[in-house]
Design an enzyme around this catalytic site. Structure first.
Site, PDB file in Angstrom:
ATOM      1  N   ARG A 114       0.336  -4.061  12.385  1.00 49.33           N
ATOM      2  CA  ARG A 114      -0.464  -4.399  13.561  1.00 49.33           C
ATOM      3  C   ARG A 114       0.127  -5.657  14.197  1.00 49.33           C
ATOM      4  O   ARG A 114       0.498  -6.605  13.483  1.00 49.33           O
ATOM      5  CB  ARG A 114      -1.926  -4.665  13.182  1.00 49.33           C
ATOM      6  CG  ARG A 114      -2.742  -3.424  12.879  1.00 49.33           C
ATOM      7  CD  ARG A 114      -2.985  -2.546  14.116  1.00 49.33           C
ATOM      8  NE  ARG A 114      -3.752  -1.349  13.793  1.00 49.33           N
ATOM      9  CZ  ARG A 114      -3.211  -0.172  13.453  1.00 49.33           C
ATOM     10  NH1 ARG A 114      -1.902  -0.019  13.393  1.00 49.33           N
ATOM     11  NH2 ARG A 114      -3.997   0.854  13.178  1.00 49.33           N
ATOM     12  N   ILE A 123       2.250   2.896   2.433  1.00 53.72           N
ATOM     13  CA  ILE A 123       3.427   2.822   3.313  1.00 53.72           C
ATOM     14  C   ILE A 123       4.466   1.870   2.713  1.00 53.72           C
ATOM     15  O   ILE A 123       5.651   2.197   2.604  1.00 53.72           O
ATOM     16  CB  ILE A 123       3.025   2.386   4.740  1.00 53.72           C
ATOM     17  CG1 ILE A 123       2.074   3.415   5.367  1.00 53.72           C
ATOM     18  CG2 ILE A 123       4.271   2.193   5.617  1.00 53.72           C
ATOM     19  CD1 ILE A 123       1.426   2.968   6.676  1.00 53.72           C
ATOM     20  N   HIS A 167       4.712   1.737  19.246  1.00 52.84           N
ATOM     21  CA  HIS A 167       3.755   2.172  18.221  1.00 52.84           C
ATOM     22  C   HIS A 167       3.947   3.650  17.864  1.00 52.84           C
ATOM     23  O   HIS A 167       3.064   4.482  18.083  1.00 52.84           O
ATOM     24  CB  HIS A 167       2.306   1.912  18.692  1.00 52.84           C
ATOM     25  CG  HIS A 167       1.336   1.837  17.548  1.00 52.84           C
ATOM     26  ND1 HIS A 167       0.219   1.023  17.543  1.00 52.84           N
ATOM     27  CD2 HIS A 167       1.313   2.475  16.350  1.00 52.84           C
ATOM     28  CE1 HIS A 167      -0.448   1.173  16.409  1.00 52.84           C
ATOM     29  NE2 HIS A 167       0.200   2.063  15.664  1.00 52.84           N
ATOM     30  N   GLU A 175      -1.302  -4.188  23.101  1.00 53.30           N
ATOM     31  CA  GLU A 175      -0.576  -2.947  23.362  1.00 53.30           C
ATOM     32  C   GLU A 175      -1.181  -2.296  24.592  1.00 53.30           C
ATOM     33  O   GLU A 175      -2.409  -2.192  24.656  1.00 53.30           O
ATOM     34  CB  GLU A 175      -0.670  -1.991  22.174  1.00 53.30           C
ATOM     35  CG  GLU A 175       0.131  -2.496  20.985  1.00 53.30           C
ATOM     36  CD  GLU A 175       0.112  -1.553  19.782  1.00 53.30           C
ATOM     37  OE1 GLU A 175      -0.423  -0.429  19.915  1.00 53.30           O
ATOM     38  OE2 GLU A 175       0.617  -1.958  18.734  1.00 53.30           O
ATOM     39  N   GLY A 193       0.861  -1.187   0.000  1.00 50.19           N
ATOM     40  CA  GLY A 193       0.000   0.000   0.000  1.00 50.19           C
ATOM     41  C   GLY A 193       0.891   1.229   0.000  1.00 50.19           C
ATOM     42  O   GLY A 193       2.074   1.167  -0.369  1.00 50.19           O
TER      43      GLY A 193
HETATM   44  C1  8YV Z   1      -1.715   5.723  14.574  1.00 50.31           C
HETATM   45  C2  8YV Z   1      -1.408   3.714  13.036  1.00 50.31           C
HETATM   46  O1  8YV Z   1      -0.888   6.498  15.377  1.00 50.31           O
HETATM   47  O2  8YV Z   1      -2.311   4.912  11.232  1.00 50.31           O
HETATM   48  C3  8YV Z   1      -2.247   3.843  11.826  1.00 50.31           C
HETATM   49  O3  8YV Z   1      -2.858   2.843  11.417  1.00 50.31           O
HETATM   50  O4  8YV Z   1      -1.158   2.652  13.454  1.00 50.31           O
HETATM   51  C4  8YV Z   1      -0.795   4.896  13.738  1.00 50.31           C
HETATM   52  O5  8YV Z   1      -0.171   5.721  12.803  1.00 50.31           O
HETATM   53  C5  8YV Z   1      -2.700   4.986  15.413  1.00 50.31           C
HETATM   54  O6  8YV Z   1      -3.495   4.158  14.652  1.00 50.31           O
HETATM   55  C6  8YV Z   1      -3.523   5.947  16.251  1.00 50.31           C
HETATM   56  O7  8YV Z   1      -4.900   5.778  16.129  1.00 50.31           O
END
Ligand code: 8YV
Length: 332
Positions: A246, A166, A294, A275, A164
């Site tokens: 995740r 990222i 995280h 977490e 994706g």
């Molecule tokens: C967030 C993340 O900080 O964007 C995501 O999916 O894991 C992180 O960048 C987190 O989800 C906060 O809600």
């Protein structure tokens, strides 16, 4: 879709966390009635359920579960905006059944999360965590040709699971290290293959051939524990695992065993399940494992961009416009 044009009906929005200053400006600029949780810690579930009664918009983060119970407690809710790209904390089907728009923040955090991924690749590959401890613990006896030898990153093979936004930014950075880049994704991406030398392979080939395996897949029931003992056995003994997506994507017990038994060289985890990771988790005892809390998107600018996009989504829905980044509009 309900809109709020009457002067006497200011829509209300609950913002569940104390996001960095500036994150929620669009909500205020739009004249919405905003309640923001001010404490550093997340609110309790009971408080959340009480506070959503009567709200029209919810700006939530990974620390809040948006499920049927919450929807039942929030009959006026029209939009849930996730502060993040992953929205596995939201029951999208339940929201869709209720006509609630679900939005996330794709794109704005991709480069920042890719930078963190690269920090972790270099940190585990070059054993930086161990090296810092070595100096702090007084073990540095002067230069030694055999101390803290790691693995080269340049000219090695990077395996990206999930190409994706990222994953793509991680791939682009790999080219500067002259790496061979393999990817496995739910869909092949010929448009990206045309832009850079990235090769689509199946997961087994990726695991067998990569020196660094990095996860960027969405967490769904289908991807839960997609990497476990059998997959780690396919990896090279010199290969590292990086997870910034995740925690639930990998079987953490199996990561522990694989790193303990030198089935793989080590792991770098920005996300865990659960977490926070408990302090007595055995993974924290292994020298070849690093865990960070995280922080993939944790820069000032990116966190404000995430909040701004999440807020823009809420404003759009409550004003009757199309939100920039909704995930379920086609099903409503
Ligand atoms: C967030 C993340 O900080 O964007 C995501 O999916 O894991 C992180 O960048 C987190 O989800 C906060 O809600």
């Amino acid at each position: 879709m309900t809109t709020f044009n009457r002067a006497d009906s200011r829509p209300t929005v609950l913002v569940t966390r104390r996001f960095p200053d500036g994150s929620t400006r669009p909500l205020h600029d739009a004249g919405l009635d905003v309640e923001q949780w001010a404490a550093e810690e997340p609110m309790s579930r009971d408080t959340l359920l009480a506070k959503v009664a009567g709200v029209h918009g919810l700006l939530a983060s990974i620390t809040e579960r948006v499920d049927q119970e919450l929807l039942d407690a929030a009959p006026a809710l029209r939009v849930v905006a996730e502060y993040g790209v992953g929205y596995d904390n939201i029951d999208v089907e339940a929201c869709t059944r209720r006509g609630v728009v679900v939005c996330n923040t794709p794109g704005v955090l991709a480069e920042t999360t890719a930078d963190l991924t690269w920090s972790l690749i270099l940190t585990v590959g070059r054993r930086i965590g161990e090296a810092i401890d070595h100096v702090k613990d007084g073990q540095w006896q002067g230069w030694n040709p055999n101390v803290l030898l790691g693995q080269d990153v340049h000219h090695r093979t990077l395996g990206i699971v999930g190409l994706g936004a990222i994953g793509w930014q991680v791939a682009r950075r790999a080219l500067g290290f002259d790496m061979r880049v393999l990817y496995y994704s739910a869909h092949r991406h010929p448009e990206l293959e045309a832009q850079a030398p990235v090769s689509f392979v199946d997961l087994e080939a990726l695991l067998r051939e990569s020196d660094f395996v990095t996860l960027h897949a969405a967490f769904t029931p289908a991807t839960r524990h997609m990497l476990s003992t059998a997959q780690f056995k396919l990896m090279k003994k010199t290969a590292y695992l990086i997870n910034v997506a995740r925690g639930g994507l990998i079987d953490q017990r199996a990561v522990y065993e694989a790193c303990r038994d030198s089935e793989i060289a080590g792991a770098a985890l920005d996300v865990t399940d659960p977490e926070p990771m408990p302090r007595d988790d055995p993974l924290l005892t292994l020298p070849n494992v690093i865990v960070v809390p995280h922080i993939g998107s944790a820069t000032v600018a990116t966190r404000i961009r995430m909040g701004t996009l999440a807020s823009d989504n809420i404003v759009a829905v409550l004003k009757g416009a199309t939100p920039p980044t909704a995930v379920n509009l086609d099903r409503l």
